[in-house]
Design a protein around this motif. Structure first.
Motif, PDB file in Angstrom:
ATOM      1  N   PHE A 145       0.839  -1.197   0.000  1.00 31.07           N
ATOM      2  CA  PHE A 145       0.000   0.000   0.000  1.00 31.07           C
ATOM      3  C   PHE A 145       0.878   1.253   0.000  1.00 31.07           C
ATOM      4  N   ILE A 146       1.914   1.241   0.838  1.00 34.69           N
ATOM      5  CA  ILE A 146       2.841   2.382   0.870  1.00 34.69           C
ATOM      6  C   ILE A 146       3.531   2.536  -0.479  1.00 34.69           C
ATOM      7  N   GLU A 280      -2.153  13.764   0.778  1.00 38.63           N
ATOM      8  CA  GLU A 280      -2.437  12.547   1.542  1.00 38.63           C
ATOM      9  C   GLU A 280      -1.356  11.498   1.308  1.00 38.63           C
ATOM     10  N   SER A 281      -0.989  11.285   0.037  1.00 37.26           N
ATOM     11  CA  SER A 281       0.039  10.285  -0.287  1.00 37.26           C
ATOM     12  C   SER A 281       1.382  10.675   0.306  1.00 37.26           C
ATOM     13  N   GLU A 286       5.652  10.068   4.414  1.00 35.75           N
ATOM     14  CA  GLU A 286       6.420  10.688   5.502  1.00 35.75           C
ATOM     15  C   GLU A 286       6.194   9.939   6.810  1.00 35.75           C
ATOM     16  N   ASP A 287       4.950   9.561   7.080  1.00 36.34           N
ATOM     17  CA  ASP A 287       4.663   8.788   8.294  1.00 36.34           C
ATOM     18  C   ASP A 287       5.364   7.436   8.258  1.00 36.34           C
ATOM     19  N   ALA A 288       5.366   6.804   7.078  1.00 39.94           N
ATOM     20  CA  ALA A 288       6.034   5.502   6.938  1.00 39.94           C
ATOM     21  C   ALA A 288       7.533   5.641   7.180  1.00 39.94           C
ATOM     22  N   ASP A 298      12.034   7.040  -2.064  1.00 37.50           N
ATOM     23  CA  ASP A 298      11.372   8.214  -2.617  1.00 37.50           C
ATOM     24  C   ASP A 298      12.412   9.126  -3.263  1.00 37.50           C
ATOM     25  N   LYS A 299      12.008  10.325  -3.617  1.00 33.30           N
ATOM     26  CA  LYS A 299      12.910  11.251  -4.308  1.00 33.30           C
ATOM     27  C   LYS A 299      14.123  11.576  -3.445  1.00 33.30           C
ATOM     28  N   ASP A 300      13.897  11.796  -2.152  1.00 29.95           N
ATOM     29  CA  ASP A 300      15.015  12.112  -1.253  1.00 29.95           C
ATOM     30  C   ASP A 300      16.028  10.976  -1.208  1.00 29.95           C
ATOM     31  N   PHE A 301      15.516   9.743  -1.227  1.00 33.15           N
ATOM     32  CA  PHE A 301      16.419   8.584  -1.194  1.00 33.15           C
ATOM     33  C   PHE A 301      17.353   8.599  -2.397  1.00 33.15           C
TER      34      PHE A 301
END
Length: 686
Positions: A145-146, A280-281, A286-288, A298-301
């Motif tokens: 889901f994430i 929301e996504s 960010e919570d994950a 993600d992009k930062d990674f």
């Protein structure tokens, strides 16, 4: 699963490493699968009987003796006991009497005492597996889901940009159309005024109609009036038509603007929805990231360093990984309990299979049709086997195409393309692992002859003819995804590059990374905690006399001195002695045996020198804590031999990366540092 290679030692290493106790986590104390049998087969501490070294007839014979026919530790003994046939070993006592003893495999593996116990164990194991799988699946679903939200972020951003662009276009169109409407309305008003004026003129003219007498006699005044009336009618009709055209145009423009305004409003509403979904996504991601110790790509990674990207263990943190481990452990228990429940049938099948390993006919076609089923029974018990390509035909000759599940080709960069065909045909799926920048395929036929053969059959030699071509290069060309690396004056496309290196300390890692991999590899091995007995890796500069050929006695003497130091220190003989040249190899073996340095240090000195002393070509796929690289070729006029060894990165790359902890080069540094890639060894070695 079949692990195959042209390099026998490489596949044997895989089969030995998979069951080794060090291959699993230290806390996996319950992960065991007939370890006593595996210990007996591999003569080492293992966790399970999951791999076998087969291939040639000698390997098959040795495996059958240890795995099956050993009454003390063999699987046959275990299966007979599990099937209800009590097993004992009769031993003669000092007083001459015979006494029964339970075989070791029964005491250690503890087969079920009854069929009911076996079935109960099966049900319990299935229940435990279902529970472990369900728990892991929930974690997987959460991560999936994430992942879907992570994928949606890039999709949402792209869609938001498209909607914004579309809104700008709509705004421009509405503005432009509004200007046109303003102009057409003014034009319509002007034409309407003109039409009214002409209509008034026509009405007035009608009032000026001549009297009856003038009309009846068609006098000049009447004729002039009629002409003017006709002209007025034409003018009125023209003005009316022009007005209707402009009015219709204005109406269409107003309708188009309404449609565009509706589209713009819908676009703005969609933009609000998309931005809300994006927020929301993003919050979910960010919570994950906050709640998990595992990196999320993600992009930062991907803005991080190459090292951090390559070394990251994505998605699964320690707890999540443990859940997956638990599924595997539970699956192994299910597997073993199934064998216990089917012990009698498996014992009967394997008793027939082990005699020939399916390599010979049973005399009748109907019986031979059962050979794939016998192989299936064997793979049920031992899921992984290793073999060389040379033994594939003899071992699997009676198997139809695509009978086996997986083929894992190791050291594919050293395998000629045609060697793998038979193995690939007999399996459903293949994984090809290799390195085209290590030792190339060895071809005994002249290149001119093989090129002529390729030309005769219409085959492109550069693509399919070894040594330029290998199983690895063909797999890279067939891969739908690839990475491109600089190579010499051009580029090399690699299917799925694995850039993380875990074997060698520096400087071996640095040398290999520099000469072969454009410094793209990432070091994952922790720095050593202590200095090796012989000190850090270094180039021992020896200037000696050559003879015979490329052999140098002084280099051999220096090697012996260092081996004596190692032995006296109490270090294990975990080392390889390698050289570019056969003549040097042969003389090294000779002086080692003559010196006696190996006596009492290794179990069998005669075999040891053939297993641990050789040319670079013979050690691909192997590794040791220490490697001695004896160069030879000390004569000034042997620059051609040195140039051959250093021209391409392959040979020095393989040589240095056999050493995990320390590399000691023995040879004439002044001469060898001029030989192509050896200049990098000179630069990075002490």
């Amino acid at each position: 699963m079949v692990v195959a290679s042209s390099n026998n030692k490489a596949v044997e290493n895989v089969s030995a490493e998979l069951p080794d106790i060090s291959a699993i986590a230290k806390d996996a104390i319950n992960l065991r699968y007939f370890p006593s049998i595996s210990d007996r087969v591999l003569q080492s501490k293992t966790w399970g009987m999951i791999a076998a070294v087969l291939g040639n007839s000698n390997n098959r014979y040795e495996f059958s003796q240890a795995f099956w026919k050993d009454e003390e530790n063999g699987l046959a003994t275990y299966l007979k006991q599990a099937a209800g046939d009590s097993q004992f070993i009769m031993e003669k006592q000092p007083d001459g009497t015979l006494q029964k003893r339970i075989p070791s495999v029964i005491e250690k593996e503890r087969p079920p005492k009854t069929k009911k116990e076996a079935i109960d164990n099966w049900r319990k194991s299935c229940s435990a597996f279902a529970s472990a799988k369900s728990k892991a699946q929930k974690t997987r679903n959460r991560l999936q889901f994430i992942h879907s939200k992570l994928v949606s972020i890039s999709e949402l951003l792209a869609e938001i940009e498209d909607v914004k662009t579309n809104s700008i276009v709509l705004e421009t169109q509405i503005s432009q159309l509004s200007g046109e409407i303003t102009h057409s309305e003014k034009e319509k008003e002007s034409l309407f005024s003109k039409l009214q004026e002409i209509d008034s003129k026509c009405t007035y003219h009608l009032k000026l109609a001549p009297n009856f007498i003038v009309r009846i006699f068609n006098l000049k005044a009447f004729r002039e009036w009629k002409i003017q009336k006709k002209y007025n009618a034409l003018e009125l009709n023209s003005a009316s038509t022009e007005y209707r055209v402009v009015k219709g145009k204005n109406g269409r423009q107003c309708s188009d603007r309404v449609i565009l305004e509706q589209e713009y409003k819908s676009s703005e509403l969609l933009l609000i929805t998309l931005n809300k979904s994006y927020v929301e996504s993003t919050k979910i991601i960010e919570d994950a990231k906050k709640n998990s110790n595992a990196p999320i790509p993600d992009k930062d990674f991907f803005n991080g360093s190459v090292e951090s990207i390559q070394l990251a263990h994505l998605w699964f943190n320690e707890a999540d990984s443990l859940e997956r481990d638990n599924v595997f452990e539970a699956a192994i228990v299910v597997h073993k309990s199934f064998i216990d429940c089917s012990a009698e049938a498996i014992q009967e099948n394997l008793a027939i299979f082990i005699e020939t390993f399916g390599t010979r006919s049973f005399g009748k076609a109907a019986k031979d049709k059962m050979i794939p089923e016998l192989w299936a029974t064997f793979f049920l018990v031992v899921p992984v086997i290793s073999t060389t390509f040379a033994s594939v035909n003899s071992m699997f000759s009676r198997l139809p195409q695509e009978t086996l599940g997986w083929l894992l080709i190791d050291e594919a960069g050293q395998a000629v393309p045609q060697a793998a065909v038979g193995a690939i045909m007999r399996t459903k799926r293949s994984i090809v692992v290799g390195d085209p920048l290590q030792i190339e395929p060895v071809v005994t036929l002249p290149n001119t002859l093989t090129e002529e053969i390729c030309a005769y059959f219409g085959i492109e030699a550069e693509q399919f003819n070894a040594p330029q071509a290998s199983v690895q290069t063909l797999a890279d060309k067939a891969s739908p995804h690839s990475a491109r690396f600089s190579s010499g004056s051009g580029f090399r496309d690699v299917g799925s590059p694995l850039l993380v290196h875990r074997r060698c300390d520096s400087p071996m890692f640095d040398i290999s990374n520099s000469i072969a991999y454009a410094n793209l590899m990432v070091q994952a091995k922790a720095p050593p905690e202590k200095t090796p007995v012989l000190g850090i890796s270094k180039w021992i500069d020896i200037v000696g006399e050559t003879g015979p050929d490329k052999w140098c006695q002084s280099e051999g003497e220096v090697l012996l001195e260092n081996l004596k130091i190692l032995r006296q220190s109490g270090a294990d003989a975990d080392l390889y002695i390698i050289t570019p040249f056969v003549i040097v190899q042969d003389n090294l073996r000779r002086i080692l045996q003559a010196s006696g340095v190996l006596e009492g240090w290794v179990e069998d000195p005669s075999n040891w020198v053939y297993d641990h002393v050789g040319t670079v070509h013979t050690v691909q796929g192997r590794e040791a804590e220490i490697v001695f690289f004896v160069l030879g070729a000390q004569a000034i006029n042997q620059s051609g031999a040195r140039s051959w060894a250093g021209r391409n990165p392959n040979l020095p790359n393989v040589a240095v990366t056999r050493a995990k902890s320390a590399l000691y080069i023995i040879g004439n540094r002044t001469l060898w540092k001029k030989a192509g890639n050896f200049q990098t060894l000179d630069r990075l070695m002490s």
